[in-house]
Design a protein around this motif. Structure first.
Motif, PDB file in Angstrom:
ATOM      1  N   GLN A   7      22.424   7.629 -11.998  1.00 39.45           N
ATOM      2  CA  GLN A   7      23.249   8.669 -11.384  1.00 39.45           C
ATOM      3  C   GLN A   7      23.089   8.642  -9.861  1.00 39.45           C
ATOM      4  O   GLN A   7      21.983   8.548  -9.342  1.00 39.45           O
ATOM      5  N   LYS A   8      24.220   8.758  -9.184  1.00 41.08           N
ATOM      6  CA  LYS A   8      24.217   8.681  -7.715  1.00 41.08           C
ATOM      7  C   LYS A   8      23.480   9.865  -7.098  1.00 41.08           C
ATOM      8  O   LYS A   8      22.591   9.689  -6.281  1.00 41.08           O
ATOM      9  N   SER A   9      23.880  11.076  -7.486  1.00 41.82           N
ATOM     10  CA  SER A   9      23.101  12.225  -7.024  1.00 41.82           C
ATOM     11  C   SER A   9      23.263  13.349  -8.020  1.00 41.82           C
ATOM     12  O   SER A   9      24.380  13.673  -8.430  1.00 41.82           O
ATOM     13  N   PHE A  20      11.879   3.542 -12.148  1.00 43.06           N
ATOM     14  CA  PHE A  20      11.941   2.106 -11.841  1.00 43.06           C
ATOM     15  C   PHE A  20      10.943   1.729 -10.755  1.00 43.06           C
ATOM     16  O   PHE A  20      10.359   0.643 -10.795  1.00 43.06           O
ATOM     17  N   LYS A  21      10.730   2.624  -9.804  1.00 49.54           N
ATOM     18  CA  LYS A  21       9.740   2.313  -8.752  1.00 49.54           C
ATOM     19  C   LYS A  21       8.337   2.248  -9.346  1.00 49.54           C
ATOM     20  O   LYS A  21       7.551   1.379  -8.989  1.00 49.54           O
ATOM     21  N   GLU A  22       8.028   3.164 -10.280  1.00 54.81           N
ATOM     22  CA  GLU A  22       6.713   3.117 -10.928  1.00 54.81           C
ATOM     23  C   GLU A  22       6.564   1.861 -11.783  1.00 54.81           C
ATOM     24  O   GLU A  22       5.452   1.426 -12.063  1.00 54.81           O
ATOM     25  N   CYS A  23       7.708   1.326 -12.211  1.00 50.76           N
ATOM     26  CA  CYS A  23       7.678   0.065 -12.962  1.00 50.76           C
ATOM     27  C   CYS A  23       7.551  -1.125 -12.009  1.00 50.76           C
ATOM     28  O   CYS A  23       7.667  -2.277 -12.434  1.00 50.76           O
ATOM     29  N   GLY A  24       7.387  -0.844 -10.738  1.00 49.54           N
ATOM     30  CA  GLY A  24       7.201  -1.910  -9.754  1.00 49.54           C
ATOM     31  C   GLY A  24       8.489  -2.628  -9.406  1.00 49.54           C
ATOM     32  O   GLY A  24       8.464  -3.733  -8.876  1.00 49.54           O
ATOM     33  N   ILE A  25       9.639  -2.017  -9.713  1.00 46.85           N
ATOM     34  CA  ILE A  25      10.920  -2.637  -9.372  1.00 46.85           C
ATOM     35  C   ILE A  25      11.410  -1.985  -8.078  1.00 46.85           C
ATOM     36  O   ILE A  25      11.772  -0.816  -8.067  1.00 46.85           O
ATOM     37  N   GLN A  26      11.359  -2.753  -7.000  1.00 46.92           N
ATOM     38  CA  GLN A  26      11.704  -2.186  -5.682  1.00 46.92           C
ATOM     39  C   GLN A  26      13.191  -2.334  -5.401  1.00 46.92           C
ATOM     40  O   GLN A  26      13.779  -3.379  -5.668  1.00 46.92           O
ATOM     41  N   PHE A  27      13.793  -1.275  -4.892  1.00 52.89           N
ATOM     42  CA  PHE A  27      15.181  -1.355  -4.428  1.00 52.89           C
ATOM     43  C   PHE A  27      15.416  -0.224  -3.443  1.00 52.89           C
ATOM     44  O   PHE A  27      14.655   0.739  -3.400  1.00 52.89           O
ATOM     45  N   ASP A  28      16.479  -0.367  -2.670  1.00 52.00           N
ATOM     46  CA  ASP A  28      16.775   0.622  -1.639  1.00 52.00           C
ATOM     47  C   ASP A  28      17.605   1.742  -2.255  1.00 52.00           C
ATOM     48  O   ASP A  28      18.736   1.529  -2.672  1.00 52.00           O
ATOM     49  N   SER A  29      17.028   2.930  -2.326  1.00 52.20           N
ATOM     50  CA  SER A  29      17.733   4.050  -2.938  1.00 52.20           C
ATOM     51  C   SER A  29      17.974   5.134  -1.901  1.00 52.20           C
ATOM     52  O   SER A  29      18.342   6.240  -2.208  1.00 52.20           O
ATOM     53  N   SER A  30      17.757   4.775  -0.627  1.00 56.32           N
ATOM     54  CA  SER A  30      17.743   5.807   0.412  1.00 56.32           C
ATOM     55  C   SER A  30      19.121   6.200   0.938  1.00 56.32           C
ATOM     56  O   SER A  30      19.496   7.357   0.912  1.00 56.32           O
ATOM     57  N   SER A  32      22.702   7.360   1.573  1.00 55.28           N
ATOM     58  CA  SER A  32      23.495   8.221   0.694  1.00 55.28           C
ATOM     59  C   SER A  32      24.822   7.597   0.268  1.00 55.28           C
ATOM     60  O   SER A  32      25.278   7.793  -0.849  1.00 55.28           O
ATOM     61  N   GLY A  33      25.442   6.828   1.153  1.00 48.67           N
ATOM     62  CA  GLY A  33      26.771   6.301   0.824  1.00 48.67           C
ATOM     63  C   GLY A  33      26.733   5.052  -0.043  1.00 48.67           C
ATOM     64  O   GLY A  33      27.768   4.588  -0.528  1.00 48.67           O
ATOM     65  N   LYS A  34      25.542   4.523  -0.254  1.00 50.72           N
ATOM     66  CA  LYS A  34      25.416   3.218  -0.917  1.00 50.72           C
ATOM     67  C   LYS A  34      25.775   3.281  -2.409  1.00 50.72           C
ATOM     68  O   LYS A  34      25.401   4.206  -3.105  1.00 50.72           O
ATOM     69  N   LEU A  35      26.509   2.287  -2.888  1.00 51.47           N
ATOM     70  CA  LEU A  35      26.896   2.276  -4.301  1.00 51.47           C
ATOM     71  C   LEU A  35      26.145   1.219  -5.101  1.00 51.47           C
ATOM     72  O   LEU A  35      26.092   1.281  -6.320  1.00 51.47           O
ATOM     73  N   ALA A  44      17.373  -7.558 -10.768  1.00 48.40           N
ATOM     74  CA  ALA A  44      18.164  -6.390 -11.167  1.00 48.40           C
ATOM     75  C   ALA A  44      18.997  -5.898  -9.989  1.00 48.40           C
ATOM     76  O   ALA A  44      18.576  -5.980  -8.831  1.00 48.40           O
ATOM     77  N   GLU A  45      20.178  -5.412 -10.340  1.00 52.36           N
ATOM     78  CA  GLU A  45      21.024  -4.765  -9.341  1.00 52.36           C
ATOM     79  C   GLU A  45      21.289  -3.338  -9.819  1.00 52.36           C
ATOM     80  O   GLU A  45      21.633  -3.141 -10.989  1.00 52.36           O
ATOM     81  N   PHE A  46      21.121  -2.375  -8.939  1.00 50.02           N
ATOM     82  CA  PHE A  46      21.326  -0.976  -9.310  1.00 50.02           C
ATOM     83  C   PHE A  46      22.696  -0.510  -8.839  1.00 50.02           C
ATOM     84  O   PHE A  46      23.120  -0.800  -7.721  1.00 50.02           O
ATOM     85  N   LEU A  47      23.396   0.205  -9.732  1.00 51.35           N
ATOM     86  CA  LEU A  47      24.702   0.784  -9.404  1.00 51.35           C
ATOM     87  C   LEU A  47      24.531   2.297  -9.400  1.00 51.35           C
ATOM     88  O   LEU A  47      23.983   2.860 -10.347  1.00 51.35           O
ATOM     89  N   PHE A  48      24.976   2.960  -8.358  1.00 51.44           N
ATOM     90  CA  PHE A  48      24.843   4.415  -8.265  1.00 51.44           C
ATOM     91  C   PHE A  48      26.193   5.052  -8.602  1.00 51.44           C
ATOM     92  O   PHE A  48      27.171   4.882  -7.872  1.00 51.44           O
TER      93      PHE A  48
END
Ligand code: ATP
Ligand code: MG
Length: 284
Positions: A7-9, A20-30, A32-35, A44-48
């Motif tokens: 979910q985006k927000s 996912f971060k606790e699973c050690g999978i790093q990604f930029d979630s910071s 706000s406009g990012k999809l 892995a690629e994350f979709l918001f």
């Protein structure tokens, strides 16, 4: 590469990202406009996305995995696989009526109008209970429907009940309980299924750690057998001699709930200097 929809927000976002971060999978979630965001250290690629759209995207295979509330999964009725319950975003879907109205049971709703964003779940519930009522589907602010004359009752998500209360409503029946779930597209390729296995291995380690604590205590050596009954550990506790003659230090793992249930018995058996420490990851 696995495509993972979250979910985006909203009420699922923070805990989904944290998992996912606790699973050690790093990604930029910071930002706000990012999809979309590609992980730097896991394929892995994350979709918001909006949560309502996630089951559809997963069914179509646009995303391989997704995190949604069970309520949204059931309501959308999409053909996806439920892989795992995640234990966060717990809420319930309830019927509520104006506070001054009497309630004898769901039969009272015969011939009434009910406002909801969950027509499918509500419809099934009414059918199971043999109640014929008119369902008004609205997408938000369901709880104001009775006060503006749109409906006699509402069926909405409740967590604390304060929104209902401030709109002059009372909760009368829980019809569905929900928590966040991990869903997967049907027919994942072998490669993607292997990546899902890796993700699941990590999620289980994180969840086990959350539910368990590392416990250390001192006790007389002859109390070990008794104390072990309450803290059997993963295989067996570790027992180390103390410098003090006849005393040992016992190390083990204990379930958070069992700790509070058994703490008195452990002390009565002779334990002292009890330390309970959080575990970061736990692999059985
Ligand atoms: P979106 O903009 O993505 O469509 P939304 O407004 O539909 O978001 P949220 O309110 O963020 O959705 O809720 C997302 C999910 O979180 C719900 O479908 C439900 O499973 C769960 N949820 C809803 N309300 C609560 C609550 N009060 N406490 C805990 N979990 C909740
Ligand atoms: Mg939504």
């Amino acid at each position: 590469m696995l495509r993972i929809a979250i979910q985006k927000s909203g009420r699922l976002s923070d805990d989904s990202i944290k998992l996912f971060k606790e699973c050690g999978i790093q990604f930029d979630s910071s930002s706000s406009g990012k999809l979309k965001s590609i992980s730097a250290n896991f394929p892995a690629e994350f979709l918001f996305l909006r949560d309502d759209d996630i089951p559809g995207y997963v069914e179509d295979g646009v995303a391989d995995l997704g995190i949604v509330g069970e309520n949204v999964y059931t309501e959308t009725g999409r053909e996806v696989n439920v892989v795992h319950k995640l234990g966060f975003s717990k809420c319930r879907l309830s019927l509520a009526i104006p506070r001054g109205t009497q309630w004898n049971g769901v039969q009272d709703l015969h011939g009434c109008g009910i406002a909801t964003s969950y027509p499918r779940i509500l419809g099934n519930y009414l059918k199971e209970n043999g109640v014929e009522a008119e369902i008004h589907e609205i997408s938000g602010s369901v709880e104001i429907a009775p006060s503006i004359g749109l409906a006699d009752a509402v069926c909405d998500i409740v967590s604390s009940g304060s929104t209902l209360l401030s709109n002059g409503l009372k909760e009368v029946e829980v019809i569905y309980r929900s928590e966040a779930i991990l869903i997967a597209a049907p027919g994942l390729s072998g490669e993607k299924a292997a990546l899902l296995d890796k993700v699941m291995f990590r999620i289980k380690a994180v969840q086990a750690a959350q539910n368990n604590k590392y416990i250390l205590l001192n006790c007389p050596a002859d109390a070990v057998d008794k104390i072990m009954q309450y803290i059997p550990g993963m295989k067996a506790p570790t027992v180390l001699p103390l410098v003090t003659e006849g005393w040992v230090s016992l190390h083990s793992v204990i379930n958070e709930n069992d700790f509070w249930t058994n703490i008195e018995k452990i002390r009565e058996a002779g334990a002292e200097g009890i330390l309970v420490i959080p575990i970061e990851k736990m692999i059985r």
